[in-house]
Design an enzyme around this catalytic site. Structure first.
Site, PDB file in Angstrom:
ATOM      1  NE  ARG A   1      35.163  46.805 -13.632  1.00  0.00           N
ATOM      2  CZ  ARG A   1      34.861  46.749 -12.247  1.00  0.00           C
ATOM      3  NH1 ARG A   1      33.692  46.619 -11.762  1.00  0.00           N
ATOM      4  NH2 ARG A   1      36.221  46.739 -11.684  1.00  0.00           N
TER       5      ARG A   1
ATOM      6  CG  HIS B   1      40.017  43.291 -12.915  1.00  0.00           C
ATOM      7  ND1 HIS B   1      39.834  42.378 -12.100  1.00  0.00           N
ATOM      8  CD2 HIS B   1      40.568  42.956 -14.162  1.00  0.00           C
ATOM      9  CE1 HIS B   1      39.895  41.458 -12.700  1.00  0.00           C
ATOM     10  NE2 HIS B   1      40.434  41.625 -14.015  1.00  0.00           N
TER      11      HIS B   1
ATOM     12  CB  ALA C   1      46.597  40.097  -5.103  1.00  0.00           C
TER      13      ALA C   1
ATOM     14  CD  GLN D   1      40.061  48.234 -10.156  1.00  0.00           C
ATOM     15  OE1 GLN D   1      40.872  47.116 -10.788  1.00  0.00           O
ATOM     16  NE2 GLN D   1      38.907  47.797  -9.869  1.00  0.00           N
TER      17      GLN D   1
ATOM     18  CB  VAL E   1      42.266  35.869  -3.695  1.00  0.00           C
ATOM     19  CG1 VAL E   1      43.399  37.118  -4.161  1.00  0.00           C
ATOM     20  CG2 VAL E   1      41.026  36.761  -3.725  1.00  0.00           C
TER      21      VAL E   1
ATOM     22  CD1 TRP F   1      35.633  43.155 -12.783  1.00  0.00           C
ATOM     23  CD2 TRP F   1      35.354  41.123 -12.757  1.00  0.00           C
ATOM     24  NE1 TRP F   1      36.300  42.918 -11.998  1.00  0.00           N
ATOM     25  CE2 TRP F   1      36.075  41.509 -11.651  1.00  0.00           C
ATOM     26  CE3 TRP F   1      35.051  39.664 -12.813  1.00  0.00           C
ATOM     27  CZ2 TRP F   1      36.568  40.575 -10.784  1.00  0.00           C
ATOM     28  CZ3 TRP F   1      35.450  38.915 -12.170  1.00  0.00           C
ATOM     29  CH2 TRP F   1      36.349  39.386 -10.871  1.00  0.00           C
TER      30      TRP F   1
HETATM   31  N1  DAH Z   1      40.071  43.358  -9.155  1.00  0.00           N
HETATM   32  C1  DAH Z   1      39.205  43.428  -8.464  1.00  0.00           C
HETATM   33  C2  DAH Z   1      37.902  44.300  -9.123  1.00  0.00           C
HETATM   34  O1  DAH Z   1      38.094  44.899  -9.850  1.00  0.00           O
HETATM   35  C3  DAH Z   1      39.480  43.960  -7.116  1.00  0.00           C
HETATM   36  C4  DAH Z   1      40.419  42.891  -6.389  1.00  0.00           C
HETATM   37  C5  DAH Z   1      39.948  42.108  -5.436  1.00  0.00           C
HETATM   38  C6  DAH Z   1      41.854  42.927  -6.622  1.00  0.00           C
HETATM   39  C7  DAH Z   1      40.749  41.337  -4.558  1.00  0.00           C
HETATM   40  C8  DAH Z   1      42.428  41.708  -6.077  1.00  0.00           C
HETATM   41  C9  DAH Z   1      41.992  41.121  -4.973  1.00  0.00           C
HETATM   42  O2  DAH Z   1      44.099  41.796  -6.506  1.00  0.00           O
HETATM   43  O3  DAH Z   1      43.104  40.382  -4.273  1.00  0.00           O
HETATM   44  O4  DAH Z   1      36.849  44.228  -8.422  1.00  0.00           O
END
Ligand code: DAH
Length: 347
Positions: free
Chosen positions: A204, A178, A315, A218, A261, A158
């Protein structure tokens, strides 16, 4: 009695003068002369005090009657002259009453908003609640509590816009990269079962091109309860894909890495444009990646004092602009935010 006569005289003179007026602009002159503050009728009313009491009453009543007669006459005359003027301008061709009126522009929802709502609706139908959170966020929620410690290489995923960089402050602040920090905020405040979706803007530190914007949307999702397994993740996201991209969709899950995760996956759908044979939209692969997901990492649950031996969850995170681009065949994400009405009015 002389006063009374003069009131009647004023009335007949006034009405005579009014009858002779043929121009609406002259009406005000007349009003000032007879009804105005130093007009003739007003002077009579002002002079009442000097009369003997009986005369005062009679003249006063009469004068007030004349006043309302004149006011009414003025109103009627004004209407007559206005009509006449309108008639003249219609006949003179100055006013074209056959010209259609100007249609006011109708506003509409931005395509991103429409898609965000569509996505949220799909999850709401499956029992999820919608919550929103702050765009200016603490490092703790954006990274730390999501199992991305300081100096961990995963932070490179990120590119962050810092408000208060880590080196200078104990509690660094940033623009959230995010919507995942809302997982923590929701779990801190509530006990399971949790089922939420979080739409919102993220930021970003990134060069802009056809597939990258420094600000975009998002939608995050989180479900935590007892007995939640990968089967629930698959079922929920499969149903979502079918709602948004059509009931004949197939889905594919492949391993991916996100620190919060375990296991983490990337979910793809078979290409709705070519049915999986391969085309421009799916870059000839037959599959289109639409989101990241996974089972909530036990470390994340521990950060919010959920017992990972009791509770499990899944998630996911997806990008509405990307969904819209796929759905509508848009090839440049910058189109969403360049305020070009020719683009926006197509949705
Ligand atoms: N937050 C991640 C991103 O911005 C996207 C994401 C991936 C969210 C996997 C999640 C997850 O909740 O389980 O790249």
């Amino acid at each position: 009695m002389t006063q009374d006569t003069s009131v009647d005289e004023i009335q007949s003179q006034a009405l005579g003068a009014l009858g002779a007026i043929d121009d609406i602009r002259k009406l005000d002159e007349w009003r000032v002369a007879y009804l105005g503050r130093s007009g003739r009728l007003t002077s009579v009313l002002r002079g009442l005090g000097a009369l003997p009491p009986e005369a005062r009453r009679e003249v006063g009543q009469r004068a007030n009657m004349v006043k309302s007669v004149l006011e009414k006459a003025l109103e009627e005359k004004e209407e007559v002259l206005r009509q006449a003027e309108l008639q003249r301008s219609i006949e003179g061709g100055k006013l074209d009453i056959t010209l259609p009126g100007r249609r006011p522009n109708r506003g509409r929802l931005h395509p991103t908003t429409q898609v965000v709502r569509e996505i949220c609706d799909a999850f709401v139908a499956m029992g999820f609640q919608i919550v929103e959170g702050p765009e200016v966020e603490w490092d703790y929620y954006n990274f730390e509590a999501l199992n991305i410690p300081k100096d961990h290489p995963a932070r490179d995923m990120w590119d962050t816009i810092w408000i208060d960089p880590p080196s200078e402050s104990e509690k660094p602040m940033l623009l959230r990269t995010h919507t995942s920090p809302m997982q923590i905020r929701v779990m801190e405040k509530t006990q399971p079962p949790v089922r939420v979706v979080v739409p919102g803007k993220v930021y970003r530190y990134e060069a802009t091109d056809a597939t990258h914007e420094s600000q975009f949307y998002q939608v995050e999702g989180l479900a935590v309860d007892t007995n939640i397994t990968f089967a629930e993740l698959k079922g929920t996201l499969y149903e979502f894909a079918r709602r948004i991209f059509g009931t004949e969709r197939k889905v594919r899950f492949r391993c991916d890495y996100f620190p919060f995760v375990e296991p983490g996956v990337e979910m793809a759908i078979d290409c709705f444009a070519c049915g999986g044979r391969g085309c421009r939209i799916c870059s000839n692969s037959g599959w289109i990646e639409i989101m990241g997901a996974g089972m909530v990492h036990p470390e994340v649950l521990r950060h919010v004092n959920y017992d990972p031996e009791i509770y499990t969850g899944f998630a996911f995170g997806l990008g509405p602009e990307r969904i819209a681009m796929l759905k509508y065949g848009i090839d440049d994400i910058r189109l969403f935010y360049s305020n070009d009405l020719r683009f926006l009015y197509q949705f």
